[in-house]
Enzyme design. Structure first.
Site, PDB file in Angstrom:
ATOM      1  N   ASN A   9     -45.059  45.223 -27.489  1.00 40.15           N
ATOM      2  CA  ASN A   9     -44.185  45.066 -28.640  1.00 40.15           C
ATOM      3  C   ASN A   9     -44.967  45.529 -29.870  1.00 40.15           C
ATOM      4  O   ASN A   9     -45.822  44.813 -30.368  1.00 40.15           O
ATOM      5  CB  ASN A   9     -43.780  43.588 -28.768  1.00 40.15           C
ATOM      6  CG  ASN A   9     -42.953  43.335 -30.020  1.00 40.15           C
ATOM      7  OD1 ASN A   9     -42.519  44.280 -30.694  1.00 40.15           O
ATOM      8  ND2 ASN A   9     -42.721  42.069 -30.334  1.00 40.15           N
ATOM      9  N   LYS A  11     -43.957  45.978 -32.816  1.00 41.56           N
ATOM     10  CA  LYS A  11     -43.492  45.400 -34.087  1.00 41.56           C
ATOM     11  C   LYS A  11     -43.401  46.502 -35.166  1.00 41.56           C
ATOM     12  O   LYS A  11     -42.985  47.609 -34.859  1.00 41.56           O
ATOM     13  CB  LYS A  11     -44.390  44.234 -34.503  1.00 41.56           C
ATOM     14  CG  LYS A  11     -44.508  43.199 -33.370  1.00 41.56           C
ATOM     15  CD  LYS A  11     -45.141  41.917 -33.764  1.00 41.56           C
ATOM     16  CE  LYS A  11     -45.208  41.006 -32.538  1.00 41.56           C
ATOM     17  NZ  LYS A  11     -45.765  39.691 -32.828  1.00 41.56           N
ATOM     18  N   HIS A  98     -36.264  37.900 -30.311  1.00 41.67           N
ATOM     19  CA  HIS A  98     -37.695  37.668 -30.535  1.00 41.67           C
ATOM     20  C   HIS A  98     -37.841  36.583 -31.610  1.00 41.67           C
ATOM     21  O   HIS A  98     -37.044  36.522 -32.548  1.00 41.67           O
ATOM     22  CB  HIS A  98     -38.376  38.967 -30.985  1.00 41.67           C
ATOM     23  CG  HIS A  98     -39.863  38.816 -31.058  1.00 41.67           C
ATOM     24  ND1 HIS A  98     -40.499  38.269 -32.151  1.00 41.67           N
ATOM     25  CD2 HIS A  98     -40.841  39.088 -30.162  1.00 41.67           C
ATOM     26  CE1 HIS A  98     -41.803  38.232 -31.923  1.00 41.67           C
ATOM     27  NE2 HIS A  98     -42.035  38.720 -30.721  1.00 41.67           N
ATOM     28  N   GLU A 100     -39.658  36.280 -34.104  1.00 42.78           N
ATOM     29  CA  GLU A 100     -39.708  36.758 -35.496  1.00 42.78           C
ATOM     30  C   GLU A 100     -38.302  37.051 -36.013  1.00 42.78           C
ATOM     31  O   GLU A 100     -38.012  36.845 -37.192  1.00 42.78           O
ATOM     32  CB  GLU A 100     -40.636  37.981 -35.597  1.00 42.78           C
ATOM     33  CG  GLU A 100     -42.099  37.542 -35.531  1.00 42.78           C
ATOM     34  CD  GLU A 100     -43.056  38.573 -34.974  1.00 42.78           C
ATOM     35  OE1 GLU A 100     -42.707  39.764 -34.899  1.00 42.78           O
ATOM     36  OE2 GLU A 100     -44.179  38.168 -34.585  1.00 42.78           O
ATOM     37  N   GLU A 180     -42.149  32.961 -24.868  1.00 48.46           N
ATOM     38  CA  GLU A 180     -43.183  33.103 -25.888  1.00 48.46           C
ATOM     39  C   GLU A 180     -43.187  31.865 -26.783  1.00 48.46           C
ATOM     40  O   GLU A 180     -42.341  31.750 -27.680  1.00 48.46           O
ATOM     41  CB  GLU A 180     -42.908  34.334 -26.760  1.00 48.46           C
ATOM     42  CG  GLU A 180     -42.887  35.630 -26.007  1.00 48.46           C
ATOM     43  CD  GLU A 180     -43.110  36.816 -26.943  1.00 48.46           C
ATOM     44  OE1 GLU A 180     -44.071  37.547 -26.719  1.00 48.46           O
ATOM     45  OE2 GLU A 180     -42.334  36.986 -27.901  1.00 48.46           O
ATOM     46  N   GLY A 186     -49.350  35.713 -32.336  1.00 53.69           N
ATOM     47  CA  GLY A 186     -50.164  36.234 -33.438  1.00 53.69           C
ATOM     48  C   GLY A 186     -51.162  35.231 -33.988  1.00 53.69           C
ATOM     49  O   GLY A 186     -51.728  35.430 -35.050  1.00 53.69           O
ATOM     50  N   SER A 222     -50.281  35.956 -28.039  1.00 48.70           N
ATOM     51  CA  SER A 222     -51.741  36.123 -28.068  1.00 48.70           C
ATOM     52  C   SER A 222     -52.339  36.486 -26.711  1.00 48.70           C
ATOM     53  O   SER A 222     -53.452  36.069 -26.390  1.00 48.70           O
ATOM     54  CB  SER A 222     -52.421  34.879 -28.641  1.00 48.70           C
ATOM     55  OG  SER A 222     -52.056  34.700 -29.995  1.00 48.70           O
TER      56      SER A 222
HETATM   57  P1  PGA Z   1     -48.907  38.771 -30.041  1.00 44.41           P
HETATM   58  O1  PGA Z   1     -47.320  39.001 -30.130  1.00 44.41           O
HETATM   59  O2  PGA Z   1     -49.345  39.304 -28.710  1.00 44.41           O
HETATM   60  O3  PGA Z   1     -49.472  39.546 -31.193  1.00 44.41           O
HETATM   61  O4  PGA Z   1     -49.144  37.297 -30.156  1.00 44.41           O
HETATM   62  C1  PGA Z   1     -46.508  38.792 -29.007  1.00 44.41           C
HETATM   63  C2  PGA Z   1     -45.070  38.991 -29.384  1.00 44.41           C
HETATM   64  O5  PGA Z   1     -44.683  38.628 -30.497  1.00 44.41           O
HETATM   65  O6  PGA Z   1     -44.273  39.520 -28.588  1.00 44.41           O
END
Ligand code: PGA
Length: 261
Positions: A9, A11, A98, A100, A180, A186, A222
Site C-alpha cells: 500500500n 499510500k 482502509h 485512514e 489491520e 505506521g 507495521s
Molecule cells: P504500515 O501501513 O505498514 O506503514 O503500518 C500498513 C497499512 O496502512 O496498510
C-alpha cells in the site's frame, strides 16, 4: 493450496515516473515465486504506469490495484474515481475501508458496503480492511468491532450470496480481508503473531459461517523485514498488507522473498 499474498500500500507516495522506476527494479530483482502473489496499491495517478509495468512477459503473479474508489460508477463527484475508471486505468483490485479512509476521511461502515458492491460490479477484487482502535482493544471490543465491520461491509454475507454475472462472481470468489489493528499502522508497534492469529481465527469463523471458507485474510500494521517471517508462520495469516516497508523496491523485494526457497 495457500497462495500467499504480499500487498504493497503505497499510500500518497510514488508518482508515475517513480512507480515505473520502482517496478523496473522490482521485476528485475524479484522473479516470480511459486505460491506467492504481489499486489501494488498505487496512487490513482500512477495506476496506469503500474498496470502497464506488471503486465507482459507472462507474469501473472503481479497485479495493480487502487487505494479507494467511489461507490457510484460515474457522475458529478469532483475528485473521485469510480470502479470502472480504475479498471480502465488497469486496476484489478481495490482497497476498501482502509483505516485512514475511515479515521481521516470519515468513511462509514455503510460506505464501505457500497464500495464493496461497486468494486464487485466493476469486476475489481475488493481488499476489505478491518481493525480496531487502541481504545476499542483496551475495552476488549476487538472481535465485536471487526465482526461488525465485516457484517456491514459484506451485508452479513449477502454480498457473496446474491446472484451475479460471471465477472462479478469471479471477483466475489477472490475477495480478500485485511486485518489491520489501527494502533499498529505506521506506529512501529505490531500485534504479536498470536494476537493476530486470534483475530484471524474469528474472522475465518465468520467467513466460513457465510460460505467463504477460503477467503484470504491478510495481516497489516507495521509489517517489516524483521517481523514478517513470524507472522507468515501463523497458518491463519495468508499474507500481509504493507505500507512503509513497501516504499523501497529493494526492501520490498527482500520482504516478498522472505522464507522463499
Ligand atoms: P504500515 O501501513 O505498514 O506503514 O503500518 C500498513 C497499512 O496502512 O496498510
Amino acid at each position: 493450496v495457500r497462495r500467499l499474498l504480499f500487498a504493497a500500500n503505497w499510500k500518497m507516495h510514488l508518482g508515475p515516473d517513480e512507480a515505473r522506476a520502482y517496478l523496473k527494479a522490482f521485476r528485475r530483482d524479484c522473479a516470480p515465486i511459486e505460491g506467492r502473489e504481489v499486489w501494488f496499491f498505487a496512487p490513482a495517478v500512477s495506476l496506469e504506469a503500474v498496470a502497464h509495468a506488471v503486465r507482459g512477459e507472462g507474469r501473472d503473479d503481479l497485479l495493480a490495484g487502487a487505494q479507494n474508489i467511489h461507490w457510484e460508477p460515474k457522475g458529478a463527484f469532483t475528485g473521485e474515481i469510480s470502479g470502472p475508471l480504475a479498471v480502465q486505468a488497469g486496476a484489478r483490485a481495490t482497497l476498501v475501508g482502509h483505516s485512514e479512509r475511515r479515521q481521516l476521511f470519515g468513511e462509514t461502515d455503510e460506505q464501505t458496503a457500497r464500495k464493496v458492491d461497486a468494486a464487485l460490479n466493476a469486476g475489481l477484487v475488493p481488499v476489505l480492511c478491518v481493525g480496531e482502535t487502541l481504545s476499542e482493544r483496551e475495552r476488549d471490543q476487538t472481535i465485536a468491532v471487526v465482526t461488525r465491520q465485516l457484517a456491514t461491509a459484506l451485508r452479513d454475507g449477502g454480498t457473496v450470496a446474491g446472484g451475479r454475472g460471471t465477472k462479478e462472481s469471479a471477483a466475489v470468489a477472490r475477495i480478500v480481508i485485511a486485518y489491520e489493528p489501527v494502533w499498529a499502522i505506521g506506529t512501529g508497534r505490531n500485534a504479536t503473531p498470536a494476537d493476530a492469529a486470534h483475530v484471524h481465527r474469528a474472522i475465518r469463523r465468520w467467513l466460513s459461517d457465510r460460505g467463504m471458507p477460503t477467503t484470504r485474510v491478510l495481516y497489516g500494521g507495521s509489517v517489516n523485514l524483521k517481523n514478517v517471517a513470524e507472522l507468515l508462520a501463523e497458518p491463519e495469516v495468508d499474507g500481509v498488507l504493507v505500507g512503509g516497508a513497501s516504499l523501497d523496491p529493494s526492501g520490498w523485494t527482500a520482504l516478498v522473498r522472505t522464507g522463499a526457497p
